[in-house]
Design a protein around this motif. Structure first.
Motif, short mmCIF file in Angstrom:
data_model
loop_
_atom_site.label_atom_id
_atom_site.label_comp_id
_atom_site.label_asym_id
_atom_site.label_seq_id
_atom_site.Cartn_x
_atom_site.Cartn_y
_atom_site.Cartn_z
N PRO A 78 0.84 -1.20 0.00
CA PRO A 78 0.00 0.00 0.00
C PRO A 78 0.88 1.25 0.00
N GLU A 79 0.46 2.26 -0.76
CA GLU A 79 1.23 3.50 -0.83
C GLU A 79 0.29 4.70 -0.74
N LYS A 80 0.78 5.78 -0.18
CA LYS A 80 0.03 7.03 -0.15
C LYS A 80 0.37 7.81 -1.41
N LEU A 81 -0.50 7.73 -2.41
CA LEU A 81 -0.22 8.33 -3.71
C LEU A 81 -1.13 9.49 -4.05
N ASP A 82 -2.04 9.84 -3.15
CA ASP A 82 -2.94 10.98 -3.36
C ASP A 82 -3.69 10.86 -4.69
N LEU A 83 -4.37 9.72 -4.88
CA LEU A 83 -5.17 9.54 -6.08
C LEU A 83 -6.29 10.58 -6.11
N LYS A 84 -6.56 11.10 -7.31
CA LYS A 84 -7.61 12.10 -7.45
C LYS A 84 -8.96 11.40 -7.63
N ILE A 85 -9.73 11.32 -6.55
CA ILE A 85 -11.04 10.68 -6.59
C ILE A 85 -12.10 11.74 -6.89
N VAL A 86 -12.82 11.57 -7.99
CA VAL A 86 -13.81 12.58 -8.40
C VAL A 86 -15.24 12.14 -8.08
N TYR A 87 -15.42 10.87 -7.71
CA TYR A 87 -16.73 10.37 -7.28
C TYR A 87 -16.50 9.18 -6.38
N GLU A 88 -17.32 9.07 -5.31
CA GLU A 88 -17.20 7.90 -4.43
C GLU A 88 -18.50 7.68 -3.66
N ASP A 89 -18.91 6.42 -3.55
CA ASP A 89 -19.98 6.03 -2.64
C ASP A 89 -19.60 4.68 -2.04
N GLN A 90 -20.52 3.99 -1.39
CA GLN A 90 -20.16 2.76 -0.70
C GLN A 90 -19.91 1.58 -1.64
N ASP A 91 -20.25 1.74 -2.93
CA ASP A 91 -20.11 0.63 -3.87
C ASP A 91 -19.00 0.81 -4.91
#
Length: 308
Positions: A78-91
């Motif tokens: 696992p790495e801390k890469l600061d992925l750019k998440i533009v949408y997220e929900d529980q699925d």
């Protein structure tokens, strides 16, 4: 720690794999292929006798015991890469992938991938892709920027995969390509398979190939270059790049399918996954996400506009 579940059959003449898939749906949501693997490994007994044949017929009052195997472990860090998440929900979640980032680990890419980043910031990811590709529903090439869907659980992953097969996920791309187009729009229908002489490449071929379809629309014309909007109805490896090369309009700076006299750049190929639109497989809400062009892409467009 392994789990054991005991079920008493109340139905007659049903296949073991179908029966267990239905019975385990609420607790584990296994696909039938996953249940079949569990059976074939000897993890299921009927009336205390081990059964390894998935299509065996069960009878009323049969006592079926299934050992649920532990999830496979992974050596991916696992790495801390600061992925750019533009949408997220529980699925599910959608990432706006940066340039020069590989989606999952492979030969020569053990770190710095999207998967490394996901493992560094996500508690739950689907297991259908295996331990090397947790959550990965579809891929983008290393130098293709833009939108990528990730599944958080197996049910969502299976539904999204089927939606891709059924053309229920609209994926739109923007590309800068060499050459000028006479037409304003068109469709490329040409089968894609492994290159006969270079197995690392794909090509348009009728040998061991699959149907592929790409639609394009001209957005802007330059001197010996064109800005295109593209959509794909099939998801073959390198599809857009192969199809554009096939019609003699390769993506600018494509390191594999581009012009041989091009000098490689740090940014790489000018291909961007700009839009995703689909009905959420669980909530049934419309998902409509757009990704702006990377700055390097805009700089190149501006330069070409000035050179008109």
């Amino acid at each position: 720690m392994q789990k054991t579940k005991i079920i008493e059959a109340k139905e007659n003449h049903k296949r073991l794999d179908i029966f267990l898939t239905e019975e385990l749906k609420d607790d584990f949501d296994f696909s039938r292929s996953m249940v079949q693997k569990i059976i074939e490994k000897g993890n299921v007994t009927i009336n205390q006798e081990v059964v390894t044949i998935a299509k065996k017929t069960i009878e009323p009052n049969d006592i079926i015991e299934i050992i649920i195997p532990e999830p496979e472990s992974t050596e991916i860090e696992p790495e801390k890469l600061d992925l750019k998440i533009v949408y997220e929900d529980q699925d599910l979640l959608i990432i706006d992938k940066e340039n020069n980032m590989v989606v999952h680990p492979g030969a020569g890419n053990k770190s710095g991938t999207v998967v490394n980043g996901l493992l560094g910031q996500m508690q739950n990811l689907s297991s259908i892709g295996g331990v090397e590709r947790p959550g990965i529903v579809h891929r983008l090439d290393k130098q293709t920027t833009g939108l990528l869907i990730v599944a958080k659980n197996d049910k969502t992953h299976r539904l999204l995969t089927q939606m891709l097969v059924d053309h229920q996920i609209y994926k739109e791309y923007i590309a800068l390509v060499w050459g000028e187009f006479e037409e304003n729009e068109g469709v490329i229908e040409a089968p894609i398979g492994r290159h006969e002489n270079d197995r690392k490449k794909m090509s348009v071929t009728h040998t061991n190939s699959k149907y592929a379809k790409t639609s394009f629309k001209v957005l802007e014309r330059f001197n010996n270059a064109t800005l295109l909007q593209l959509s794909i109805e099939t998801g073959r490896t390198h599809q857009i790049r192969v199809h554009l090369n096939f019609i003699k309009h390769p993506v600018i700076n494509d390191p594999v399918y581009g012009r041989k006299n091009e000098k490689p750049t740090a940014f790489g190929q000018y291909l961007h996954a700009a839009k995703l639109m689909f009905i959420h497989p669980i909530t049934k809400q419309e998902i409509n996400i757009n990704s702006p062009l990377p700055e390097e892409f805009n700089v190149m467009i501006k330069k070409m506009e000035e050179d008109k």
